[in-house]
Design a protein around this motif. Structure first.
Motif, short mmCIF file in Angstrom:
data_model
loop_
_atom_site.label_atom_id
_atom_site.label_comp_id
_atom_site.label_asym_id
_atom_site.label_seq_id
_atom_site.Cartn_x
_atom_site.Cartn_y
_atom_site.Cartn_z
N UNK A 102 0.87 -1.18 0.00
CA UNK A 102 0.00 0.00 0.00
C UNK A 102 0.90 1.23 0.00
N UNK A 103 0.93 1.94 -1.09
CA UNK A 103 1.66 3.21 -1.13
C UNK A 103 0.65 4.32 -0.85
N UNK A 104 0.89 5.04 0.23
CA UNK A 104 -0.09 6.00 0.70
C UNK A 104 -0.85 5.45 1.89
N UNK A 105 -0.12 4.74 2.78
CA UNK A 105 -0.77 4.10 3.92
C UNK A 105 -1.44 5.12 4.85
N UNK A 106 -0.81 6.28 5.03
CA UNK A 106 -1.43 7.30 5.88
C UNK A 106 -2.79 7.71 5.33
N UNK A 107 -2.88 7.83 4.01
CA UNK A 107 -4.18 8.10 3.39
C UNK A 107 -5.16 6.95 3.65
N UNK A 108 -4.67 5.73 3.46
CA UNK A 108 -5.52 4.54 3.58
C UNK A 108 -6.10 4.40 4.98
N UNK A 216 10.67 0.78 -4.02
CA UNK A 216 9.34 0.19 -4.12
C UNK A 216 8.26 1.25 -4.35
N UNK A 217 8.58 2.53 -4.06
CA UNK A 217 7.61 3.60 -4.29
C UNK A 217 7.42 3.90 -5.77
N UNK A 218 8.50 3.77 -6.55
CA UNK A 218 8.47 4.34 -7.90
C UNK A 218 8.88 3.37 -9.02
N UNK A 219 9.34 2.17 -8.70
CA UNK A 219 9.80 1.26 -9.76
C UNK A 219 8.69 0.96 -10.75
N UNK A 220 7.50 0.60 -10.26
CA UNK A 220 6.39 0.33 -11.17
C UNK A 220 5.94 1.57 -11.90
N UNK A 221 5.93 2.70 -11.22
CA UNK A 221 5.50 3.94 -11.83
C UNK A 221 6.40 4.41 -12.95
N UNK A 222 7.70 4.20 -12.81
CA UNK A 222 8.63 4.59 -13.87
C UNK A 222 8.31 3.83 -15.16
N UNK A 223 8.02 2.54 -15.05
CA UNK A 223 7.67 1.76 -16.24
C UNK A 223 6.42 2.33 -16.92
#
Length: 277
Positions: A102-108, A216-223
């Motif tokens: 979960x990226x954005x756990x504080x939001x979640x 882990x925050x941005x690896x998927x997003x970069x693709x």
């Protein structure tokens, strides 16, 4: 490193299919937990009981455990880097899965609906596949953005093709503090690097700056951003350079961390100039 040849499109397509499955699994767990009373702890409290920073929920751990179990079945030799669990099944392998359950756990944990379950796949340090289940999207609903190197940005299996409205004179930019300098943007701060990468790829944000993201925050997003035609800039030794690989030869990718900009090339160049001091 194992020295394997660069993966062909068929291999990347099969990896992308698994990444989408895992991101969707994460999204299903997140949605099932919404509205329940969650067990929440704070990583910062381990150093100082008064330091309530970096929340972690029971769902973070459960999602990462499920993703790791699925990868152990499908790609048992691949390495896995996750935010919540330290186990490294294939340290030094060419293939590395970078997982943020979960990226954005504080939001979640506060019910603020901007968060993502992010799965990124690196080959020799370069993000080549990304799949992000996002709680919101350009389609005004949750779903998985996904892409592979050489392919197209897709949302729930359909190619994303968005045309900018020429009547809109000021675009949006994501920044850590929600403030931009003299650029032609209105600033936004979402609380999720993965969401912002997906929104940049989908054309909702023109550019986004991250101060100290983890891999882990941005690896998927970069693709996703690269598949959509965007650019990636990193800062090292006080200088911004255009490069999308994460780390250097022989370095453990888990230790990568540094300032990053993703977005349209002209906007990324301008943001790098403004934040280059």
């Amino acid at each position: 490193m194992t020295g394997a040849a660069d993966p062909d499109d068929a291999t990347l397509a099969s990896v992308e299919a698994v990444a989408v499955e895992l991101a969707r699994l994460g999204g299903a767990e997140i949605r099932a937990a919404m509205g329940t009373l969650l067990s929440v702890s704070y990583k910062g409290a381990a150093r100082d009981p008064q330091l309530l920073k970096d929340p972690v929920s029971e769902v973070d751990h459960r999602v990462e455990e499920l993703i790791r179990a699925r990868l152990a079945e499908t790609f048992p030799e691949h390495d896995v880097i996750g935010e919540e669990i330290d186990e490294r099944p294939g340290r030094g392998h060419d293939w590395v899965w970078a997982v943020d359950p979960i990226d954005g756990t504080a939001n979640f944990v506060n019910g603020f609906p901007l968060f993502a379950s992010s799965v990124g796949v690196l080959f020799r340090g370069r993000p080549v596949v990304g799949a992000l289940w996002c709680s919101s999207s350009h389609a005004l609903g949750p779903g998985v953005y996904h892409a592979r190197r050489g392919g197209h940005l897709c949302f729930e299996g359909a190619e994303v093709n968005r045309t900018a409205n020429p009547a809109v004179r000021r675009s949006l930019a994501g920044t850590p503090d929600g403030v931009t300098g003299e650029g032609p943007w209105d600033a936004r701060k979402t609380g999720s690097a993965a969401i912002e990468c997906a929104f940049v790829a989908a054309g909702l944000l023109q550019v986004s700056l991250f101060a100290t993201p983890n891999i882990w925050d941005i690896a998927g997003g970069i693709a996703l951003v690269e598949a959509a035609g965007g650019t990636v800039w990193q800062r090292a030794d006080g200088t911004w350079t255009e490069r999308a690989d994460l780390g250097t030869e022989g370095a453990d990718p888990k230790n990568w961390q540094g300032p990053l900009i993703v977005g349209e090339r002209s906007a990324a160049e301008e943001l790098a100039r403004q934040f280059g001091k």
